[in-house]
Design an enzyme around this catalytic site. Structure first.
Site, PDB file in Angstrom:
ATOM      1  N   ARG A 153      32.515  37.606  45.249  1.00  0.00           N
ATOM      2  CA  ARG A 153      32.354  36.734  44.072  1.00  0.00           C
ATOM      3  C   ARG A 153      33.493  36.904  43.076  1.00  0.00           C
ATOM      4  NH1 ARG A 153      28.660  40.841  43.920  1.00  0.00           N
ATOM      5  NH2 ARG A 153      28.674  42.254  42.124  1.00  0.00           N
ATOM      6  N   TYR A 154      34.321  37.957  43.252  1.00  0.00           N
ATOM      7  CA  TYR A 154      35.409  38.224  42.300  1.00  0.00           C
ATOM      8  C   TYR A 154      36.782  37.803  42.816  1.00  0.00           C
ATOM      9  CZ  TYR A 154      31.898  41.130  40.010  1.00  0.00           C
ATOM     10  OH  TYR A 154      30.759  41.586  39.392  1.00  0.00           O
ATOM     11  N   ILE A 155      36.896  37.498  44.088  1.00  0.00           N
ATOM     12  CA  ILE A 155      38.214  37.169  44.636  1.00  0.00           C
ATOM     13  C   ILE A 155      38.226  35.729  45.134  1.00  0.00           C
ATOM     14  CG2 ILE A 155      38.854  39.529  45.235  1.00  0.00           C
ATOM     15  CD1 ILE A 155      37.876  39.062  48.036  1.00  0.00           C
TER      16      ILE A 155
END
Length: 865
Positions: free
Chosen positions: A119-121
């Site tokens: 979800r962060y990349i």
């Protein structure tokens, strides 16, 4: 059994035993894992999960980055094995920096750091991927696992991706391990194949380092690639690792170094991981530890050297096949060529359809068919088709194919306003353009090989920058683990009881050793034995000598006098022990009962002492005291009986004079490929060396250094310009460029600093300074091309450097070579014959070689071209 049960059994047909079910199910499972999970396909070089990821990303592609979590979710429509496997696969693709552009923390293959949560990349397809991996018209499609979607059977990959990325997979009953290769070299190899030229493919790793591919075996089973870390010596107390072997990480490498240190194989003080943008592992050595031996020990006992066994297996026509990388690249190249053919044929068909419809519409309007009474009066579409078919009949020969009702339908769909605006001239111009494109396509199809070569050349031009080879190819020497192991134990001996080992702390200390050494022992009855060192080992009572055994050591010579128990004669011999069977007893006497040793010495450099022999008073010999010099007899093998020293009884033997070596100096060769010294006559002979001799080394950076002649010394082969036996009277002649003034200077000097293993820079330290010529020739000559006057007329001048300048200090800048501009420098051959012992003539430039210099016209200065 009940009646119902019996009736039920009677109704069974074709009972299948459990063993049969197991066999069929296992084969189905094995086939599924091989084809659908572990092994890549020839067509695109991808495993199914990777293919589904790329397909999902193509469907999502709008030029912007997408959260990896979204990509994982979209891929799950095609891949029925959970999000974890998809997440790991997409991170693996992203870290290879070829098909996917990444944003965020994607981890680091060098350090082993994992990527951030999906979800962060973010990710998107690279321009390269969009160009080589996708074409809906040439893709073969299949329905997804749940029947709701369609997915590609394989992607139409126009590049040998499987060889560029490499792949590893373990299936049922087989595995695959294809090593990564260099992007640019793969393209050049494909071009070479299309030109019917030979090529060689060698692996290239993202982590860099060194690789020995002498046993690569074209990537097939049975091959082996040795990969080493790049280690350099910062100073005598510090080593730096700047590149690591493929398949290792900084964490695993440091762990292996610490483990080797804890087990005593190497001696280090501290390991520091300084990795940031650039990889750097700093190894601080303990005082008195040799950096060269430590480097060899790191390769021998840690993950600084690893061995990789390739196994090129790939799916071809739904079957696993074991191929070499050369054949695999040829297949990929031919596959790309076929895809390019398909694309050209599709393009030609599209262009033909455009001309077909344009002609159809042009005739429809020019002939006024749209206002023909029969056409206007047609009751329905079918009637209109019949009318148009009749009207178009005189023009059928103008079309490349039959006119179908669907074609008439498209023409009929044209609104009246569009028909009124129709421009015949513009339509003809467009059709001419389409025809020119068709002519070009026909040409490309007729010259498909040349077209394919241009395609690859365009790929190299667009995407080759920054993808140069990272791994340096070298031939490795084999590190002798015993020779480089640190002395981590102390050897003790109990002579009377016959025990040796590092656990006998209260007994006599012999020497330091490592826990992998062999120990050679000699006893008073003439028995020789080699055993593995241990805590406590029994080797035989009355030990005369115990020491570390070095296999094939031809410098160690043993001097022996023994009494033969049968004849009563005293025998003398000198011998070597170069190779033995461990734990086997070897009798150095004639093997007769009552034999014993009267004198024994071990001589590491072949020394031959002089001894005094005193006979017993009761002997009948006239001379009862005489001297014997061991240098009078030859060195022979261990099994030799020896020469008769005396037939009379000997009372005692005492040392009269210490001996000198009878073996002469050690002849040393330098292997220019490995950068190592050797005695096996590999490379260039650099002299015969005695105990105090040194080696002179001059490198490309303008440093001179004196080293010992230990065979464990390491030299950087790409940096060494001169390596020879050091002579204090040797004069070094050099021409160097001064970075500050951009002028060329000549200097001659003798070695003044004789410290071992320390480099001294004898050219300027200013940025841009460089060494142009260096030689130890007694009569150095150079030919220099000068540019004189305003017109820069060329003039060739020969300089005798020994006449041009006197010998000065090594720090002196020297004299300016010429007041004119210099464009070329050529080193000439010696005027005297070379003496291989004293002057091996190892110039920076070989005689006849030329340095070309580029003239900077803006300031009139020169620089090395």
């Amino acid at each position: 059994m009940s009646e119902n049960s019996e009736n039920s059994n009677d109704g069974l047909h074709g009972v299948i035993p459990v063993s049969g079910m197991y066999e069929n199910w296992f084969l189905d499972y094995a086939s599924y894992v091989i084809l659908e999970r572990a092994v890549p396909a020839l067509e695109d070089g991808l495993k199914p999960v990777q293919r589904r990821i790329l397909h999902a990303m193509k469907e999502m592609d709008d030029g912007r980055f997408n959260k990896v979590a979204n990509v994982v979710g979209s891929t799950m429509q095609y891949h029925p094995h959970g999000d974890a496997s998809i997440s790991d696969a997409i991170v693996g693709l992203g870290q290879k920096d070829l098909l996917i552009e990444t944003q965020g923390n994607w981890g680091d293959v060098r350090t082993g750091d994992s990527a951030a949560a999906p979800r962060y990349i973010e990710a998107r397809l690279s321009k390269f991927a969009l160009e080589v991996a996708f074409n809906e018209d040439t893709t073969i499609w299949q329905v997804s696992y749940d029947g709701r979607k369609r997915e590609p059977t394989t992607l139409p990959m126009k590049f040998p991706l499987v060889l560029a990325q490499g792949v590893e997979g373990i299936a049922v009953g087989l595995s695959t391990k294809i090593l990564p290769h260099n992007f640019c070299e793969l393209i050049l190899a494909s071009i070479a194949h299309l030109k019917n030229e030979s090529f060689v493919l060698l692996p290239d790793f993202i982590t860099g380092g060194f690789a020995d591919i002498s046993n690569y075996n074209d990537g097939q089973r049975g091959g082996k690639v040795r990969v080493r870390a790049k280690i350099k010596e910062k100073d005598t107390k510090t080593l730096l690792i700047t590149e690591i072997p493929f398949s290792t990480t900084t964490g695993s490498l440091i762990e292996s170094i610490i483990k080797a240190n804890d087990s005593g194989k190497i001696k280090i003080k501290k390991v520091i991981d300084n990795t940031a943008k650039d990889l750097e592992i700093e190894i601080q050595l303990q005082p008195g530890v040799s950096p060269d031996i430590t480097i060899d020990a790191l390769y021998a006992f840690t993950d600084c050297e690893v061995s990789i066994s390739p196994n090129t297996c790939i799916i071809v026509d739904d079957k696993p096949r074991f191929l070499g990388v050369t054949e695999l690249l040829k297949l990929c190249t031919e596959k790309t060529k076929d895809l390019l053919r398909q694309e050209l044929e599709i393009k030609k068909a599209d262009l033909q359809e455009k001309i077909f419809f344009s002609s159809l519409l042009k005739i429809f309007i020019e002939e006024g068919m749209y206002k023909n009474p029969r056409y206007e009066g047609a009751e329905d579409d079918d009637a209109s088709y019949l009318v148009l078919n009749d009207l178009y009949t005189p023009h059928f020969s103008k079309f490349y194919r039959k006119i179908e009702n669907e074609d008439y339908k498209k023409v009929m769909a044209k609104p009246l306003s569009s028909i009124r605006r129709f421009d015949v001239t513009d339509a003809d111009e467009k059709m001419r353009g389409y025809q020119e494109e068709i002519d070009q396509v026909d040409y490309d199809l007729a010259h498909l090989t040349e077209f394919s070569i241009k395609y690859y050349e365009n790929l190299l031009k667009k995407y080759g920058k920054g993808r140069e080879r990272k791994t340096e190819l070298r031939t490795f020497d084999t590190v002798n683990a015993i020779a480089v192991a640190a002395a981590n134990e102390k050897l003790f001996v109990n002579r009377a009881d016959g025990f040796i080992g590092y656990g006998l702390k209260k007994d006599e200390y012999i020497s330091e050793c490592s826990d992998i050494d062999d120990i050679i022992v000699f006893t008073s009855v003439g028995i020789c034995k080699v055993v593995k060192v241990a805590d406590k080992v029994f080797v035989g009572k009355d030990i005369l000598y115990a020491g570390v055994f070095k296999k094939n050591d031809e410098r160690m010579v043993y001097n022996l006098i023994y009494l033969d128990g049968k004849t009563g004669r005293s025998m003398v011999k000198r011998f070597q022990v170069t190779a033995v069977t461990r734990d086997k007893e070897y009798d150095l006497t004639m093997g007769n009962k009552g034999s014993k040793v009267l004198w024994f010495t071990a001589n590491p450099n072949g020394e031959a002492e002089k001894v005094a022999i005193q006979l017993t008073p009761s002997s009948t010999a006239k001379i009862k005291l005489f001297d014997f010099d061991f240098s009078e007899i030859d060195v022979k093998g261990r099994t030799a009986q020896g020469n008769i020293l005396t037939k009379y009884p000997v009372k005692k033997v005492v040392l009269k004079e210490k001996g000198k070596s009878t073996l002469g100096g050690l002849k040393i060769w330098y292997d220019e490929i490995l950068g190592r010294l050797n005695t096996e006559e590999r490379g260039k002979y650099i002299g015969n060396y005695y105990a105090d001799d040194k080696i002179l080394v001059i490198d490309k950076n303008g440093n001179y250094e004196l080293t010992s002649f230990e065979l464990s010394n390491r030299y950087e082969p790409n940096e060494v310009l001169i390596i020879e036996k050091y002579n204090p009277e040797t004069i070094i002649s050099a021409i160097h460029l001064d970075g500050a003034s951009q002028h060329y200077f000549v200097k001659r000097f003798k070695i003044e600093n004789v410290a071992i293993d320390k480099k001294y820079l004898f050219i300027g330290e200013t940025k841009g300074s460089s060494l142009i010529v260096a030689t130890t020739s007694k009569t150095p000559q150079v030919e220099v091309e000068l540019l004189k006057g305003v017109k820069a007329e060329k003039d060739l001048v020969t300089f005798d450097l020994d006449v041009l300048i006197d010998v000065k200090g090594w720090k002196a800048q020297g004299n300016r070579l010429s007041q004119h501009k210099v464009s070329k420098i050529k080193l000439l051959a010696d005027k005297v014959e070379d003496d291989i012992e004293k002057d091996v003539n190892p110039e920076v430039l070989n005689p006849g070689d030329t340095i070309n210099l580029e003239i900077k016209k803006d300031d009139g200065q020169t620089s090395l071209f």
